[in-house]
Design a protein around this motif. Structure first.
Motif, PDB file in Angstrom:
ATOM      1  N   PRO A 169      -3.869 -19.823  32.224  1.00 48.52           N
ATOM      2  CA  PRO A 169      -5.106 -19.762  31.443  1.00 48.52           C
ATOM      3  C   PRO A 169      -6.254 -20.404  32.211  1.00 48.52           C
ATOM      4  O   PRO A 169      -6.095 -21.450  32.846  1.00 48.52           O
ATOM      5  CB  PRO A 169      -4.745 -20.562  30.183  1.00 48.52           C
ATOM      6  CG  PRO A 169      -3.261 -20.407  30.051  1.00 48.52           C
ATOM      7  CD  PRO A 169      -2.746 -20.413  31.470  1.00 48.52           C
TER       8      PRO A 169
ATOM      9  N   VAL B  18      -8.686 -14.872  32.726  1.00 49.22           N
ATOM     10  CA  VAL B  18      -7.862 -15.288  31.593  1.00 49.22           C
ATOM     11  C   VAL B  18      -8.567 -16.418  30.863  1.00 49.22           C
ATOM     12  O   VAL B  18      -8.988 -17.407  31.478  1.00 49.22           O
ATOM     13  CB  VAL B  18      -6.471 -15.750  32.071  1.00 49.22           C
ATOM     14  CG1 VAL B  18      -5.589 -16.099  30.862  1.00 49.22           C
ATOM     15  CG2 VAL B  18      -5.809 -14.680  32.930  1.00 49.22           C
ATOM     16  N   GLY B  19      -8.716 -16.268  29.561  1.00 49.82           N
ATOM     17  CA  GLY B  19      -9.368 -17.315  28.775  1.00 49.82           C
ATOM     18  C   GLY B  19      -8.626 -18.633  28.850  1.00 49.82           C
ATOM     19  O   GLY B  19      -7.394 -18.674  28.941  1.00 49.82           O
TER      20      GLY B  19
ATOM     21  N   TYR C 156      -6.019 -19.023  26.193  1.00 52.33           N
ATOM     22  CA  TYR C 156      -5.159 -17.833  26.043  1.00 52.33           C
ATOM     23  C   TYR C 156      -3.758 -18.221  25.574  1.00 52.33           C
ATOM     24  O   TYR C 156      -3.164 -19.197  26.041  1.00 52.33           O
ATOM     25  CB  TYR C 156      -5.055 -17.088  27.369  1.00 52.33           C
ATOM     26  CG  TYR C 156      -4.064 -15.942  27.328  1.00 52.33           C
ATOM     27  CD1 TYR C 156      -4.455 -14.701  26.855  1.00 52.33           C
ATOM     28  CD2 TYR C 156      -2.741 -16.128  27.735  1.00 52.33           C
ATOM     29  CE1 TYR C 156      -3.540 -13.649  26.797  1.00 52.33           C
ATOM     30  CE2 TYR C 156      -1.827 -15.089  27.679  1.00 52.33           C
ATOM     31  CZ  TYR C 156      -2.235 -13.847  27.200  1.00 52.33           C
ATOM     32  OH  TYR C 156      -1.328 -12.821  27.136  1.00 52.33           O
TER      33      TYR C 156
ATOM     34  N   ASN D  39      -2.318 -12.507  22.707  1.00 54.51           N
ATOM     35  CA  ASN D  39      -3.755 -12.302  22.554  1.00 54.51           C
ATOM     36  C   ASN D  39      -4.171 -11.030  23.292  1.00 54.51           C
ATOM     37  O   ASN D  39      -3.497 -10.582  24.218  1.00 54.51           O
ATOM     38  CB  ASN D  39      -4.538 -13.496  23.084  1.00 54.51           C
ATOM     39  CG  ASN D  39      -4.409 -14.717  22.198  1.00 54.51           C
ATOM     40  OD1 ASN D  39      -3.671 -14.708  21.203  1.00 54.51           O
ATOM     41  ND2 ASN D  39      -5.118 -15.787  22.545  1.00 54.51           N
TER      42      ASN D  39
ATOM     43  N   GLY E 214      -9.850 -17.154  24.130  1.00 56.28           N
ATOM     44  CA  GLY E 214      -8.416 -16.951  24.228  1.00 56.28           C
ATOM     45  C   GLY E 214      -7.982 -15.559  24.636  1.00 56.28           C
ATOM     46  O   GLY E 214      -6.816 -15.196  24.457  1.00 56.28           O
ATOM     47  N   ILE E 215      -8.893 -14.758  25.175  1.00 50.93           N
ATOM     48  CA  ILE E 215      -8.545 -13.395  25.561  1.00 50.93           C
ATOM     49  C   ILE E 215      -8.649 -13.219  27.077  1.00 50.93           C
ATOM     50  O   ILE E 215      -9.097 -14.106  27.793  1.00 50.93           O
ATOM     51  CB  ILE E 215      -9.464 -12.360  24.873  1.00 50.93           C
ATOM     52  CG1 ILE E 215     -10.924 -12.533  25.342  1.00 50.93           C
ATOM     53  CG2 ILE E 215      -9.356 -12.452  23.364  1.00 50.93           C
ATOM     54  CD1 ILE E 215     -11.835 -11.397  24.936  1.00 50.93           C
ATOM     55  N   ILE E 216      -8.227 -12.056  27.524  1.00 48.84           N
ATOM     56  CA  ILE E 216      -8.395 -11.651  28.925  1.00 48.84           C
ATOM     57  C   ILE E 216      -9.610 -10.734  29.013  1.00 48.84           C
ATOM     58  O   ILE E 216      -9.735  -9.783  28.234  1.00 48.84           O
ATOM     59  CB  ILE E 216      -7.140 -10.928  29.436  1.00 48.84           C
ATOM     60  CG1 ILE E 216      -5.938 -11.864  29.428  1.00 48.84           C
ATOM     61  CG2 ILE E 216      -7.368 -10.364  30.831  1.00 48.84           C
ATOM     62  CD1 ILE E 216      -4.621 -11.192  29.766  1.00 48.84           C
TER      63      ILE E 216
ATOM     64  N   THR F 164      -0.131  -7.312  22.373  1.00 51.50           N
ATOM     65  CA  THR F 164      -1.281  -7.472  23.268  1.00 51.50           C
ATOM     66  C   THR F 164      -2.230  -6.284  23.166  1.00 51.50           C
ATOM     67  O   THR F 164      -3.450  -6.456  22.998  1.00 51.50           O
ATOM     68  CB  THR F 164      -0.809  -7.630  24.722  1.00 51.50           C
ATOM     69  OG1 THR F 164       0.005  -8.796  24.839  1.00 51.50           O
ATOM     70  CG2 THR F 164      -1.988  -7.740  25.667  1.00 51.50           C
TER      71      THR F 164
ATOM     72  N   GLU G 276     -13.890 -10.959  21.223  1.00 52.16           N
ATOM     73  CA  GLU G 276     -12.989 -11.835  20.476  1.00 52.16           C
ATOM     74  C   GLU G 276     -13.598 -12.199  19.122  1.00 52.16           C
ATOM     75  O   GLU G 276     -12.897 -12.200  18.092  1.00 52.16           O
ATOM     76  CB  GLU G 276     -12.691 -13.091  21.290  1.00 52.16           C
ATOM     77  CG  GLU G 276     -11.621 -13.972  20.691  1.00 52.16           C
ATOM     78  CD  GLU G 276     -11.216 -15.115  21.618  1.00 52.16           C
ATOM     79  OE1 GLU G 276     -10.191 -15.755  21.343  1.00 52.16           O
ATOM     80  OE2 GLU G 276     -11.946 -15.369  22.608  1.00 52.16           O
TER      81      GLU G 276
END
Length: 520
Positions: free
Chosen positions: A98, A116-117, A120, A124, A328-330, A382, A512
């Motif tokens: 992350p 990557v958050g 993450y 997510n 928290g996302i990509i 995902t 998000e």
């Protein structure tokens, strides 16, 4: 959903008018490129000024004429921004975390980058933008040498997609691409990029005095053969080039190519032993630089706008995307080769490049987390939490062929991206994805236009349907408008690269948040 009126557009825009923004561009162009400004990762999309990106985009277009040069450009920008390159050959387990930023290429002509958050968690989703960076061109044939013809040295080329059309006549063409070279000392094979910085080829038209039309009735094999030089040695009675030993030796690749061209390319990449050139993928391109035009410099005139326009804007949006602690996302951008010919090769969108990249990234992150088992269930979760923006240029309203425009569905230049809709599902956009992206536009301070073709016209295609069906994620097709699609020189608005970047950054930064608004 009601189409926005011109009055609403003016009210939503941060500047007083489209014209004032375009005039401001000339002053902004002299400033440093905003791409290198790390502070832009901390600002909201609505704070970005579209005119600040006109000059960087034109420079990118001029300096990176081939798909290989474009990938090289993006790799350089990513490395400077702290992205780490991943190899397909290696395991990714233990290499992703992350807060990390990564990229991977395929064939040197497609590239995927993702961040990557920091917050993450496995399962997510990802905010993804996908497009293509290939463009119509003419590629050198495996044996590009042709017999002498009335003193002209000609070059054997083959059309890629719909190139060598009428717009290629009488253009100043240069040559660029990649060259495969073997080091005779180490035995290692490497790839070098080549680009000649002056026009060396031309496809001449026939004067109208001969009574043969030049529009739409010509043989692309025999009548669109480029000339690259002169050789009148037969007239002077001197020895012809055919009597000289072939460059690189008999049976070498260099021996199948025009000798002077081999020498030029070898000199450009620093090779002295022609036998070490194992092969190449070279192509013709219009050598005229991308430039602004119009009374207020409100246009960009350039080659290869389809689609080094949306692709550049999307990639720059990733470099400008926020990196907040709570994300928290990509965030991901994927740019493919071969879209213009159906995307069927491994570097195309129909290959497994994007789904496999996401899968391997999730596998690595899940292994680090150690709490969530990796498998089909995690991948399904995902993709269910993800959204794909399929990004490709679209047709702007045409001033001279107004019969092709569809009222309320033909986007204008310098206004904003267009959400592209097709009733027969050539595009991925539906009512849900339109509502989501209109919400994104509100947060980004941009305007979403609409594009749809008339019932008596033929729709084009994008990478959207093939990718969204492969992954099962929500998706929409978004395009930046342009004129003269598939011409060797096309037109877009001088603000459109920046407006596209502004929207794409808004999507990456806000997906998000918007996704949570749709959850029960």
């Amino acid at each position: 959903m009601t189409r926005h009126t011109p009055a609403f557009i003016r009210a939503r825009d941060s500047n007083l008018s489209i014209r004032s923004m375009a005039m401001e561009q000339a002053m902004m162009a002299s400033r440093a490129s905003p791409v290198a400004n790390d502070g832009l990762n901390k600002v909201d999309a609505k704070e970005l000024k579209p005119e600040a990106f006109t000059k960087p985009y034109c420079e990118f277009m001029t300096e990176n004429p081939t798909v290989f040069h474009a990938v090289g450009y993006f790799k350089e920008k990513l490395a400077k921004a702290g992205y780490k390159e991943l190899s397909h050959r290696d395991s990714w387990i233990g290499k992703l975390e992350p807060g990390g930023k990564y990229y991977v290429t395929r064939n040197g002509s497609s590239i995927i980058a993702f961040a990557v958050g920091k917050a993450y968690k496995p399962g997510n989703g990802a905010a993804m933008i996908a497009g293509h960076i290939d463009a119509l061109t003419a590629r050198l044939k495996p044996t590009s040498t042709k017999p002498g013809n009335n003193g002209y040295v000609q070059l054997g080329v083959a059309q890629y997609a719909g190139a060598l059309n009428e717009t290629w006549w009488d253009r100043d063409l240069s040559i660029g691409g990649r060259v495969i070279v073997r080091d005779p000392d180490t035995g290692k094979t490497t790839v070098k990029l080549a680009k000649l910085d002056w026009p060396i080829a031309r496809i001449p038209t026939l004067a109208p005095h001969f009574g043969i039309g030049m529009m739409g009735h010509n043989n692309r094999e025999t009548e669109t053969v480029p000339i690259i030089g002169l050789d009148n040695s037969d007239v002077r009675g001197a020895a012809t080039t055919s009597s000289e030993p072939p460059l690189g030796g008999v049976g070498s690749f260099a021996a199948t190519q025009p000798p002077k061209l081999v020498k030029l390319i070898a000199s450009q990449i620093g090779v002295q032993d022609y036998s070490t050139i194992l092969n190449w993928e070279l192509e013709l391109y219009d050598s005229q630089p991308a430039q602004v035009g119009g009374m207020d410099k409100e246009f960009i005139f350039a080659g290869r706008i389809d689609d080094k326009l949306c692709s550049w804007a999307a990639f720059m949006a990733l470099l400008h995307a926020k990196q907040e602690e709570e994300e928290g996302i990509i965030k991901l951008v994927a740019l493919f080769d071969d879209e213009e010919i159906g995307s069927l090769l491994r570097q195309g969108a129909r290959g497994n490049f994007l789904p496999l990249t996401v899968e391997r990234a999730v596998e690595s992150l899940a292994a680090r987390d150690g709490k969530t088992p990796f498998g089909p269930g995690l991948m399904g979760q995902t993709f269910a939490n993800s959204f794909l923006v399929s990004s490709d240029v679209t047709h702007a309203a045409h001033p001279n062929f107004t019969q092709t425009n569809l009222a309320e569905h033909s986007p204008r230049l310098n206004v904003g991206v267009a959400l592209c809709v097709d009733a027969s599902a050539h595009m991925t956009t539906d009512s849900v994805s339109m509502a989501i992206l209109d919400r994104i536009a509100t947060l980004a301070g941009t305007v979403n236009q609409r594009h749809m073709i008339r019932n008596d016209s033929r729709s084009g295609g994008t990478v959207g349907p093939m990718l969204s069906s492969a992954m099962g994620c929500k998706a929409a097709d978004v395009g930046i408008p342009q004129l003269s699609m598939h011409s060797i020189r096309a037109t877009t608005g001088s603000l459109d690269p920046g407006l596209g970047l502004k929207f794409y950054k808004g999507f990456l930064d806000n997906w998000e948040k918007v996704d949570k608004e749709w959850r029960p």
